[in-house]
Each structure stands twice: as C-alpha cells, then as structure tokens.
Design an enzyme around this catalytic site. Structure first.
Site, PDB file in Angstrom:
ATOM      1  N   ASN A 393      59.739  29.007  -9.399  1.00 15.24           N
ATOM      2  CA  ASN A 393      59.048  29.198  -7.551  1.00 15.24           C
ATOM      3  C   ASN A 393      57.802  28.674  -7.026  1.00 15.24           C
ATOM      4  OD1 ASN A 393      59.156  29.315  -4.523  1.00 15.24           O
ATOM      5  ND2 ASN A 393      60.358  30.886  -4.638  1.00 15.24           N
ATOM      6  N   ASP A 394      57.630  30.326  -7.249  1.00 15.44           N
ATOM      7  CA  ASP A 394      55.742  30.861  -7.155  1.00 15.44           C
ATOM      8  C   ASP A 394      54.555  29.821  -8.020  1.00 15.44           C
ATOM      9  OD1 ASP A 394      56.294  32.472  -5.517  1.00 15.44           O
ATOM     10  OD2 ASP A 394      56.329  34.412  -6.916  1.00 15.44           O
ATOM     11  N   VAL A 395      55.229  29.181  -9.330  1.00 19.51           N
ATOM     12  CA  VAL A 395      54.450  28.330  -9.481  1.00 19.51           C
ATOM     13  C   VAL A 395      54.527  26.641  -8.736  1.00 19.51           C
ATOM     14  CG1 VAL A 395      54.553  29.547 -11.477  1.00 19.51           C
ATOM     15  CG2 VAL A 395      55.754  27.665 -11.631  1.00 19.51           C
ATOM     16  N   THR A 396      55.192  26.639  -8.457  1.00 19.43           N
ATOM     17  CA  THR A 396      54.632  25.210  -7.564  1.00 19.43           C
ATOM     18  C   THR A 396      54.982  25.623  -5.849  1.00 19.43           C
ATOM     19  OG1 THR A 396      57.423  25.331  -6.539  1.00 19.43           O
ATOM     20  CG2 THR A 396      57.347  24.254  -9.140  1.00 19.43           C
ATOM     21  N   ASN A 397      53.787  26.259  -6.065  1.00 17.42           N
ATOM     22  CA  ASN A 397      53.674  26.692  -4.115  1.00 17.42           C
ATOM     23  C   ASN A 397      52.647  25.899  -3.575  1.00 17.42           C
ATOM     24  OD1 ASN A 397      53.814  27.731  -1.695  1.00 17.42           O
ATOM     25  ND2 ASN A 397      54.795  29.963  -1.943  1.00 17.42           N
TER      26      ASN A 397
END
Lengths: 464, 102
Positions: A393-397
């Site tokens: 999740n966060d690594v694609t934000n």
C-alpha cells in the site's frame, strides 16, 4: 597448539567469513560463499578445542552441549516456513546477544581462565571491553526478544509509548557509562550486575515504541548490535576471528539499517525514537471522507490482465501474511502461457525485513532475473498495461511525490499510477501502517479487489 | 617504546569495518535476507569464547558457575551456527535463474 599458530588459524577463519559475505554479491556465487562461512566456523571451533581442551575430560561436555544446540538449530532451520524468516532472524539475534552476555559473565567470574587478571583486579582495558560486550549483548538480547514477540504477533505490533520515555532512556544510557566507570574504579561485582540489568532494560525500552512496519530497520539494527557485542567480546578474548566477524556483522547491519531508512525517507533517529504510526493515525482518521471506489471481482481482473501485453506485480507484506506467493506464481505462469510479459517490482522496505519479498518469491520458484528493485523497474511502469499490487500500500502511494503535507512525503515509491490500469488486492480500504489514505484507490484506472490475497489470486487464475 | 597489542587489535577491527562496508554494499538487494541469516551464523563465532569459558580452569570435572555459563553459551551459539548456516543454505538453494530453453 601454540598461541601464535591458533591466532593464524583464527585469522584464516576471519578471512573465510569475509569471503562468505562477498559470495552474496550474486546468487550464483552465494552457495559457495555459504560453504566458506561453514569452513571458517569449523576451523575456529576445532582450533579452540585444540588450544584449550587438552584432551581433558571436559571436552565431552563441550561436544554434548554443541550437539544439543546444533540439533535444535538444524531442526528449526528445516522446519521454519519462509514467511517466518523475520521472526527467526530476530530470535537468532537474541541468542547471539545472550551468549555474549554469558561469556562476559563467565570471564568476569573467572578472569584467570582468559588471562585477564584475577577476580577483584581484572586488567582495566579488559574490564572496559567486557562491560561493552556485556552491555551491547544484553541490549541485543532483550531488544531481539521484543522484536520477536512483535513479529510473532504475541505482542501487539503497535507502538507502546509513555510520557517521559525519551528522557528515561537517555538517563539509562548515561547510567551505563557511569556504571562502567564505577565498575572499573572499584572492581565491585555489584556494579557489573547492575550494568547488565540496566542494559537488559534499555533493549526492552528501545524496541517497545517501534511499530510493526518499522521492523526492517529494527531487525537490521539488532543485527548490527549483535556484531558489536561479538567484537567487544573479541577484544576481551584477544581473538581476531571474533574481532573481524564482529566488525563485519556490525557494519553489515548498519548498512542495512541505512538502506531501510532511506527506503522510508526517515532518519535513523526518527525510527528509533519511535511512535510513528500512533500519532499520525489519530490525525488522519478524523477528516476521513467517503470517496467512491471501483471494486471488482476475479473475472474483471482476469479480463484486464488477459488483454494486457505486460504486467508488473508489486508484492507487499500482505502477500506474506496470506501466504499467496505460490498462488501468485501459478497465476503468472498462466499469464506467461498467454504471451504476457510479467515482471516483479520490489520496494526496499516491502515486508518485515530486508529482502523479505525476494525470498518468498524465490521460494515460489520465481526466477530471480524476473524480480527487479525499485530503481531498476520504476521507469517501466509507464509502458506497462497492468500493475498488480498484492498486499502493498504505502510503497505505491503517490502522495509521497506530490503532497508535501503527507507524513511519507519524499519516500521513494513505485510509480504504479503510471500504468494504464492498476489492480489492488487488499482485504479492505483501511490505510497502511503510516495511517494515511492512498489516493490511488480512488483513481479512475484503479480496480480494487477486496479479498484475501491468496484466494483472489487463485480465483483470477481460474478465470484466465 | 613498545606498541600495546591492543593497538594491533584495534587496527584489525577498524580495517574490518571498512572491508565489511565495501563487501556489504556489493551484496545484491535480493539477497539481503540471506545476508542477515549468514551474518547471524558467523557472529556466533562467539562460541570460541564459550568453549574457553566452559573448559578453562577445569581439570577434574568440578565445574564452576563460570564453566556452566560457558556450556549454556555453547548450546545457544550452536543453535545459531547450525540454524543460521542451514537456513541460509535452504534459502540460497531456492534462488534460481530462468530456464534457458524457453
């Protein structure tokens, strides 16, 4: 065996350990490297036998204890599932820490055996080295135990903080120095025991405020500590194999911590001081608005991918939790049969330890030349048709790139939004560990697949 | 004036940190997990100290506290040595290249 001869053998095993790490520069040479490591360890153990255990009857006890530990270790190594690797490494770190503590205590109680002087009048330099080895070892031990409990899920992964925590830790750290000084000036064993107790406490307090997703940094840091502890003991024992190894492991862990911190765009101190997830979460949950998302099922996803010519897979911790790596590989095999190009993109901090995703994919028989690091693959997203984000999740934000207000602003992210369409396999819309919403969920080109990662991947394969 | 042997050990230590620095930067990121497990295994060379602690000063099997602590440390380090190297081996075996014939 003379002291000089054994010193030369210890040097040889030190060199073999360097070669063991060197081997890891590529998967082809890595197995040979591991063999060098085993050889170095064997030499070190045999030489120690020959130099102290002059065929005394104690030798048999050493072998018995060695065998007990060895059998337990071998059993664990064969049984452990690859998804549990972070826990295993944390657990192993704690053992290095504890053995360093035990060796230091033993040397303190019986300094003659180590040529360090006599109880009550241990050589000053040895006493300082011993204290450092014991203190770092104790911190490694208790810190790793907490990391292990958090990773294992026995202890909650959320940060535990209390008021005055930093001040308290600072006082404890200063007291270590004071205690070492008192120990050296008085040679009183009481100070030694207090020093150990305080160190155990520091390790414990240092790790409890750190949240689950910061674990890659914590594990690398404890890896580094275990090395410094070994080096401290190495100075006490005047043993070059231990000094070399301690320095290697210490710098290795430090570099890994640095890489992990960079992957999150956070300073090392920021991570260590902890409490990241806790404060941000409460701030963001208040103004949560309900925006529409497009959600789909396995059929939609299969349709999208079947019509693609290239697909990039972005795995994250969720894939490890759902044990979806094998199902994922099967899906990719089916895609490849349809002449679709598939590659994997790995963010440096995906998972709970450095390289976590790579091991899981390797376990599922994904060839390592299809797996790419962030810098290698980030430009390819613009040319890819589908990005399949599974458990990340966060690594694609994209907020990390375009929202200076975001807590993760500046963190390197995978440019997933540049793909023609994005598939998100996720159990719910809940935000990641940083507690922030991901704009990508609400984009026109995004299709959310709400399901267990493993089940969804299997269903997609059936529909392909 | 003679140089204290400590200075030589310190030199070994400092130079090893530099070796470690350059060697570890050359480790490919996909092998970072095996790197951790193998560093774990090799840092258990502390078993050397444990063996000395277990055997030293003991000639007729009257074990002191110091010896017993040494024995326990031997077991703990052995768990790490065997566990660490074997699990690294197991992981490294899984890293395979794409088959050429495709």
């Amino acid at each position: 065996m003379s002291a000089n001869l054994s010193a030369i053998f210890y040097l040889i095993s030190g060199v073999l350990f360097i070669l063991a790490l060197r081997g890891l520069s590529s998967p082809e040479t890595s197995r040979q490297g591991n063999f060098f490591g085993i050889l170095g360890m064997t030499i070190a153990i045999v030489v120690t036998f020959l130099s102290v255990g002059s065929i005394s009857s104690g030798l048999i006890y050493v072998l018995i204890f060695l065998l007990i530990g060895g059998l337990i270790g071998a059993f664990i190594a064969y049984k452990i599932p690859m998804t549990a690797m972070p826990e295993l490494v944390a657990g192993f770190h704690s053992l290095v820490g504890l053995s360093a503590v035990l060796v230091a205590i033993s040397a303190f109680l019986n300094p003659e055996a180590f040529n360090l002087g006599f109880p009550g009048s241990i050589k000053l330099a040895s006493l300082i080295e011993m204290s450092i080895g014991a203190a770092v070892g104790a911190i490694t031990f208790s810190g790793s135990i907490i990391a292990f409990l958090k990773l294992q899920g026995i202890m909650s992964g959320s940060p535990i903080t209390f008021r005055g925590q930093h001040l308290f830790n600072a006082i404890l750290l200063i007291s270590i120095i004071v205690l070492t000084y008192l120990l050296c000036s008085t040679q009183s064993s009481n100070f030694f025991w207090i020093l150990l107790t305080v160190s155990f406490l520091i390790g414990f307090l240092l790790i409890i405020p750190i949240g689950g997703a910061d674990m890659p940094v914590v594990i690398s840091m404890l890896n580094s500590y275990s090395g410094w502890a070994a080096a401290g003991i190495g100075f006490t024992l005047e043993n070059s194999a231990l000094i070399i190894t301690g320095a290697l492991v210490g710098s290795s862990g430090a570099i890994l911590s640095y890489i992990m911190c960079k992957g999150m765009n956070r300073s090392f101190f920021n991570v260590i001081l902890g409490g990241f997830g806790a404060s941000e979460q409460s701030a963001s949950s208040g103004d949560k608005e309900h925006r529409p998302v497009k959600s789909g099922n396995a059929e939609d996803a299969a349709f999208l991918m079947k019509n693609a010519s290239s697909v990039i897979i972005v795995p994250g911790y969720g894939m490890a939790v759902a044990q979806a790596q094998h199902a994922l590989r099967e899906m990719v095999d089916t895609l490849k049969k349809n002449d679709i190009k598939v590659t994997y993109a790995i963010h440096p901090v995906a998972g709970r330890m450095p390289g976590h995703m790579n091991v899981l994919l390797a376990e599922a028989n994904v060839p390592y030349d299809e797996v790419f690091e962030l810098e290698e693959i980030n430009n390819d997203f613009a040319n890819a048709d589908v990005a399949f984000v599974i458990g990340a999740n966060d690594v694609t934000n994209p907020a990390a790139k375009n929202d200076p207000q975001s807590p993760i602003y500046g963190m390197p992210v995978l440019d997933v939004e540049k793909c023609k369409s994005v598939l998100f396999v996720k159990r719910s819309l809940s935000p990641g560990y940083a507690g922030i919403d991901n704009d990508l969920f609400y984009k026109e080109k995004t299709l959310m697949l709400f399901a267990d990662a493993k089940k969804m991947t299997e269903d997609i394969t059936k529909n392909l | 004036m003679e140089i204290d042997p400590f200075i030589f050990r310190l030199s070994i230590f400092i130079l090893s940190i530099f070796i470690g620095y350059y060697v570890v930067w050359s480790v490919t990121p996909s092998l970072h997990t095996p790197l951790m497990s193998v560093t774990n295994a090799i840092s258990s060379v502390i078993i050397v100290g444990a063996i000395i602690a277990g055997l030293a000063g003991n000639y007729n099997n009257d074990f002191t506290t110091s010896n017993i602590l040494g024995f326990i440390a031997i077991s703990l380090a052995a768990v790490n040595i065997f566990g660490g190297f074997l699990v690294t081996q197991r992981m490294l075996q899984m890293y395979k290249k794409k088959k050429k014939d495709k």
